[in-house]
Write a protein that holds these residues in place. Structure first.
Motif, PDB file in Angstrom:
ATOM      1  N   CYS A 351       0.963  -0.959  -0.050  1.00 23.44           N
ATOM      2  CA  CYS A 351      -0.136  -0.032   0.228  1.00 23.44           C
ATOM      3  C   CYS A 351       0.974   1.235  -0.033  1.00 23.44           C
ATOM      4  O   CYS A 351       0.552   2.198  -0.764  1.00 23.44           O
ATOM      5  N   MET A 352       1.998   1.309   0.792  1.00 20.92           N
ATOM      6  CA  MET A 352       2.949   2.376   0.726  1.00 20.92           C
ATOM      7  C   MET A 352       3.510   2.843  -0.723  1.00 20.92           C
ATOM      8  O   MET A 352       3.678   3.810  -0.819  1.00 20.92           O
ATOM      9  N   GLY A 353       3.578   1.687  -1.197  1.00 21.50           N
ATOM     10  CA  GLY A 353       4.407   2.023  -2.417  1.00 21.50           C
ATOM     11  C   GLY A 353       3.316   2.493  -3.623  1.00 21.50           C
ATOM     12  O   GLY A 353       3.655   3.480  -4.259  1.00 21.50           O
ATOM     13  N   CYS A 354       2.036   2.078  -3.546  1.00 18.21           N
ATOM     14  CA  CYS A 354       0.922   2.727  -4.102  1.00 18.21           C
ATOM     15  C   CYS A 354       0.538   4.276  -3.624  1.00 18.21           C
ATOM     16  O   CYS A 354       0.447   5.091  -4.429  1.00 18.21           O
ATOM     17  N   LEU A 355       0.698   4.356  -2.604  1.00 19.46           N
ATOM     18  CA  LEU A 355       0.541   5.512  -1.819  1.00 19.46           C
ATOM     19  C   LEU A 355       1.535   6.895  -2.254  1.00 19.46           C
ATOM     20  O   LEU A 355       1.290   7.858  -2.592  1.00 19.46           O
ATOM     21  N   SER A 356       2.799   6.334  -2.419  1.00 21.94           N
ATOM     22  CA  SER A 356       3.890   7.134  -2.925  1.00 21.94           C
ATOM     23  C   SER A 356       3.564   7.739  -4.450  1.00 21.94           C
ATOM     24  O   SER A 356       3.757   8.916  -4.856  1.00 21.94           O
ATOM     25  N   TYR A 357       2.912   6.983  -5.123  1.00 20.11           N
ATOM     26  CA  TYR A 357       2.285   7.280  -6.541  1.00 20.11           C
ATOM     27  C   TYR A 357       1.289   8.156  -6.243  1.00 20.11           C
ATOM     28  O   TYR A 357       1.364   9.163  -7.081  1.00 20.11           O
ATOM     29  N   ALA A 358       0.523   7.814  -5.671  1.00 21.71           N
ATOM     30  CA  ALA A 358      -0.831   8.840  -5.270  1.00 21.71           C
ATOM     31  C   ALA A 358      -0.416   9.991  -4.877  1.00 21.71           C
ATOM     32  O   ALA A 358      -0.944  11.101  -5.578  1.00 21.71           O
ATOM     33  N   CYS A 359       0.362  10.443  -4.203  1.00 22.45           N
ATOM     34  CA  CYS A 359       1.156  11.557  -3.626  1.00 22.45           C
ATOM     35  C   CYS A 359       1.756  12.250  -4.777  1.00 22.45           C
ATOM     36  O   CYS A 359       1.752  13.408  -4.923  1.00 22.45           O
ATOM     37  N   PHE A 360       2.500  11.434  -5.619  1.00 22.12           N
ATOM     38  CA  PHE A 360       3.064  12.188  -6.813  1.00 22.12           C
ATOM     39  C   PHE A 360       2.225  12.939  -7.679  1.00 22.12           C
ATOM     40  O   PHE A 360       2.433  14.005  -8.072  1.00 22.12           O
ATOM     41  N   ARG A 361       1.131  12.238  -7.847  1.00 23.71           N
ATOM     42  CA  ARG A 361       0.125  12.634  -8.700  1.00 23.71           C
ATOM     43  C   ARG A 361      -0.722  13.978  -8.279  1.00 23.71           C
ATOM     44  O   ARG A 361      -1.051  14.795  -8.935  1.00 23.71           O
ATOM     45  N   THR A 362      -0.908  13.920  -6.843  1.00 26.02           N
ATOM     46  CA  THR A 362      -1.623  15.100  -6.281  1.00 26.02           C
ATOM     47  C   THR A 362      -0.677  16.380  -5.991  1.00 26.02           C
ATOM     48  O   THR A 362      -1.029  17.326  -5.312  1.00 26.02           O
ATOM     49  N   GLY A 363       0.719  16.014  -6.038  1.00 24.24           N
ATOM     50  CA  GLY A 363       1.731  17.232  -5.972  1.00 24.24           C
ATOM     51  C   GLY A 363       2.050  17.272  -4.462  1.00 24.24           C
ATOM     52  O   GLY A 363       2.799  18.167  -4.037  1.00 24.24           O
ATOM     53  N   ASP A 364       1.757  16.175  -3.570  1.00 24.90           N
ATOM     54  CA  ASP A 364       2.427  16.256  -2.264  1.00 24.90           C
ATOM     55  C   ASP A 364       3.748  15.420  -2.422  1.00 24.90           C
ATOM     56  O   ASP A 364       3.830  14.052  -1.996  1.00 24.90           O
ATOM     57  N   PRO A 379      14.312  -4.542   3.339  1.00 26.62           N
ATOM     58  CA  PRO A 379      15.127  -5.649   3.028  1.00 26.62           C
ATOM     59  C   PRO A 379      14.204  -6.800   2.057  1.00 26.62           C
ATOM     60  O   PRO A 379      13.229  -6.765   2.347  1.00 26.62           O
ATOM     61  N   ASP A 380      15.152  -7.302   1.253  1.00 26.91           N
ATOM     62  CA  ASP A 380      14.513  -8.309   0.286  1.00 26.91           C
ATOM     63  C   ASP A 380      12.983  -7.743  -0.459  1.00 26.91           C
ATOM     64  O   ASP A 380      11.953  -8.476  -0.536  1.00 26.91           O
ATOM     65  N   LEU A 381      13.080  -6.643  -0.811  1.00 22.81           N
ATOM     66  CA  LEU A 381      12.085  -5.861  -1.361  1.00 22.81           C
ATOM     67  C   LEU A 381      11.616  -6.560  -2.755  1.00 22.81           C
ATOM     68  O   LEU A 381      12.454  -6.948  -3.778  1.00 22.81           O
ATOM     69  N   HIS A 382      10.535  -6.860  -2.896  1.00 19.13           N
ATOM     70  CA  HIS A 382       9.951  -7.562  -4.383  1.00 19.13           C
ATOM     71  C   HIS A 382      10.099  -6.427  -5.417  1.00 19.13           C
ATOM     72  O   HIS A 382      10.129  -5.119  -5.565  1.00 19.13           O
ATOM     73  N   PRO A 383      10.575  -7.007  -6.561  1.00 16.67           N
ATOM     74  CA  PRO A 383      11.130  -6.078  -7.933  1.00 16.67           C
ATOM     75  C   PRO A 383       9.914  -5.062  -8.198  1.00 16.67           C
ATOM     76  O   PRO A 383      10.289  -4.386  -8.524  1.00 16.67           O
ATOM     77  N   GLY A 384       8.634  -5.597  -8.083  1.00 17.43           N
ATOM     78  CA  GLY A 384       7.575  -4.764  -8.573  1.00 17.43           C
ATOM     79  C   GLY A 384       7.487  -3.611  -7.681  1.00 17.43           C
ATOM     80  O   GLY A 384       7.243  -2.536  -8.149  1.00 17.43           O
ATOM     81  N   LEU A 385       7.757  -3.726  -6.160  1.00 16.82           N
ATOM     82  CA  LEU A 385       7.711  -2.753  -5.364  1.00 16.82           C
ATOM     83  C   LEU A 385       8.564  -1.604  -5.578  1.00 16.82           C
ATOM     84  O   LEU A 385       8.547  -0.385  -5.651  1.00 16.82           O
TER      85      LEU A 385
END
Length: 653
Positions: A351-364, A379-385
């Motif tokens: 959810c945090m990965g998706c939240l970072s994108y939403a904040c980018f779009r809203t200018g935050d 650690p051991d972060l999935h490549p998609g994230l």
């Protein structure tokens, strides 16, 4: 006395066993193998053996002697010696791989396999996956295909796990391919479905991965229970959704829905409705999407399923994204994160990965960067994230004019997104990457990437993620007089609008229409359309797109409010355009001296006249003009002046 003479004078079986142990060995091991103290004493007395540095160990005085002796031992006697040495090693609790070597040399392959596996498991538990893989491979090398097939399958699974952890994709693939063949031959449908699933994950080709997942789903639906059918079917749907193949995802989802209903499992049914909502949202069916996700939410709440409640909020966020409601998307992701933390599933990082994108779009952007950094620090972060969070960092860096940081993050993000088949994020990363090249004055590279966005759209069913890239692409095409490509962008946005009526899509259509009007010389229509487009982007809550459209507006005196916004976001290239500053910055790719020459070109001066005013030779001025043509991808002075004026770099007198 020579080494051979010493060997003849000594006890042959004792010397042979010592030679089979190698150059240096434990005396306790030799004694456990049946060599008596007197026999050992003879070997020392004759200086065949000498004390080793390690306590209670011996080594050969002549390092080459063991090999010579081993070559003279008859095969059958060597086999018997190895068996004795293996048993002695077990008794002495020596490392399992040491025991395995001697059992294998004694042709006791069953015992050797067990020891190789024991050694492999020990290394695996210690986290030394490469060593574990090597040891398990030794076990499989002496394991007949038709002997203890189920045990072999178990070992292959362990081998695949070690190879995956060691990031040795080819080795993992080989193990799963053998497992898939074994499962097919033995009728083990669950194992074959799992093997096909894992092979899809390991595949570097998204199309092939889709074929494997489709096969696994069909097999599970036909031969396994509803929960397994749901799991394998959903994996196939997930891949299609990531690749934005919405029509295909709808077809594949039929089996998932049937399996969930057949299972009578509330958790699966709630999750199924969340996926159904996502697919509907991607197809532009916002009303249906909302209804499905609320049904799933109600099931999760009724049955007190916190994981499913969190999942429903994630889907609410996805629906808000595809409906262009980015503030609601942010709120839903934050609620989902809270539920994930309460249920301790570890899913909050998604959810945090998706939240970072939403904040980018809203200018935050501060929140976007802070969240993205937190995700990337896991650690051991999935490549998609990593692709999402790194992409967000790269996009913000690109629009802020941070050259090195932007390219580093965007380059890694696009590579990961393509490997993971993340077409939605690929649209957005390509958008930022094309803009980055434009800011470096690399118009040809930018144009190629904008072309790629149009091609990618035609290969997908996208109705959302390509929109900002097409907005910038159309402006780029207009600046370079590419009317056909601009018209294609307009057609694509028109097609998106027919299926998904978003404010940002309407704004983009107006902005591209303005670019077309500018090319046709209708400045009044251009001005009107840009004003309307900017107002729609404000309504959509998309400050970056608003700034871009405002920067295309010819009257800089109208930009005071957006200049403050550009300053807040730190978008230096756009800020320079809005202020109408000298073009000698990253937005133009021209040096200050080239910009000065360009300004004189706009007044109609010849090269000699420009040289006289600047204190340069005519030849130097011509060199600057040539560089300007190269940067702007044009051939004539009037064309260069027109392009520079359209981009807001110069003003005609």
């Amino acid at each position: 006395m020579s080494s051979c003479a010493k060997a003849d004078a000594s006890s042959s079986p004792a010397l042979e066993k010592a030679a089979l142990l190698g150059r240096e060995f434990s005396l306790a091991w030799l004694r456990a193998a049946g060599v008596s103290d007197p026999e050992v004493a003879v070997l020392f007395d004759q200086v065949i053996l000498i004390p080793a540095a390690q306590h209670a160990s011996a080594r050969f005085a002549d390092p080459s002697l063991p090999r010579k002796i081993v070559r003279t031992i008859p095969w059958s006697r060597a086999r018997d010696h190895h068996l004795v040495l293996a048993e002695a090693a077990k008794q002495q609790r020596l490392a399992a791989e040491v025991v395995a070597e001697h059992f294998e040399a004694a042709h006791r392959f069953d015992l050797a396999r067990a020891q190789w596996m024991k050694a492999g498991e020990t290394s695996c538990h210690a986290g030394d996956y490469k060593k574990a893989l090597r040891l398990i491979s030794r076990a499989l090398a002496i394991w007949p295909w038709d002997e203890a097939a189920d045990d072999r399958a178990r070992v292959l699974r362990e081998m695949a796990r070690c190879a995956t952890n060691a990031r040795l994709t080819d080795e993992a693939r080989k193990a799963w391919e053998e497992l898939a063949d074994h499962a097919r031959d033995t009728g083990k449908h669950d194992l074959r479905a799992d093997a096909l699933h894992q092979l899809a994950i390991l595949s570097a080709d998204p199309v092939r991965a889709g074929e494997l997942l489709a096969e696994a789903s069909k097999l599970a639906t036909r031969e396994l229970g509803p929960e397994e059918a749901f799991r394998h079917g959903l994996a196939h749907v997930d891949l299609l959704v990531n690749r934005v193949r919405v029509a295909a995802a709808k077809l594949a989802f039929v089996a998932v829905e049937e399996a969930a209903l057949k299972s009578k499992n509330p958790a699966l049914q709630s999750e199924m409705l969340g996926w159904k909502a996502l697919i509907a949202a991607m197809a532009g069916e916002a009303g249906d999407a909302t209804r499905f996700v609320e049904e799933g939410m109600q099931i999760a709440i009724t049955h007190q399923l916190p994981e499913q409640v969190a999942f429903a909020y994630k889907r609410r966020a996805n629906i808000a994204d595809y409906a262009g409601q980015y503030s609601l998307e942010k709120h839903s992701h934050n609620v989902a994160i809270r539920y994930c933390r309460e249920s301790q599933t570890g899913e909050e990082i998604v959810c945090m990965g998706c939240l970072s994108y939403a904040c980018f779009r809203t200018g935050d952007w501060k929140e976007a960067l802070d969240t993205a950094r937190e995700v990337l620090g896991q650690p051991d972060l999935h490549p998609g994230l990593r692709a999402i969070a790194g992409g967000v960092r790269g996009m913000i860096a690109a629009f802020r004019g941070e050259k090195a940081s932007a390219f580093r993050h965007l380059d890694e993000a696009i590579r990961l997104q393509r490997a993971e088949g993340m077409v939605g994020m690929e649209f957005l990363t390509l958008w930022a990457l094309a803009y980055w090249h434009d800011c470096q004055g690399e118009g040809a590279k930018a144009c190629a990437i904008y072309d790629e966005i149009r091609t990618l759209w035609r290969e997908s069913d996208d109705l959302h993620d390509s929109i900002p890239g097409l907005l910038f692409a159309g402006a780029h095409y207009a600046d370079h007089g590419r009317a056909v490509q601009l018209a294609d962008c307009i057609d694509i946005i028109g097609e998106i609008l027919r299926k998904n009526d978003l404010p940002e899509a309407r704004a983009t259509l107006l902005a591209l229409g303005a670019e077309q009007a500018r090319l046709e010389g209708d400045h009044e229509a251009c001005d009107k359309a840009l004003r309307e487009a900017a107002a729609l982007q404000i309504k959509a809550g998309l400050p970056l797109e608003q700034l871009w459209i405002e920067s295309r507006h010819p009257r800089a005196e109208d930009h005071k409010g957006v200049i403050a916004l550009a300053t807040k976001l730190g978008t230096k290239p756009l800020l320079a355009r809005l202020k109408g500053e000298d073009c000698g910055d990253s937005a133009s790719g021209l040096t200050p001296r080239q910009c000065e020459v360009l300004s004189f070109l706009a007044t109609g001066l010849t090269s000699k006249e420009i040289g006289d005013r600047m204190g340069l030779s005519t030849r130097t001025v011509e060199m600057h003009v040539s560089r300007i043509f190269e940067r702007l991808n044009c051939r004539t002075r009037p064309e260069a002046v027109a392009l520079a004026q359209a981009r807001g770099w110069i003003k005609l007198p």
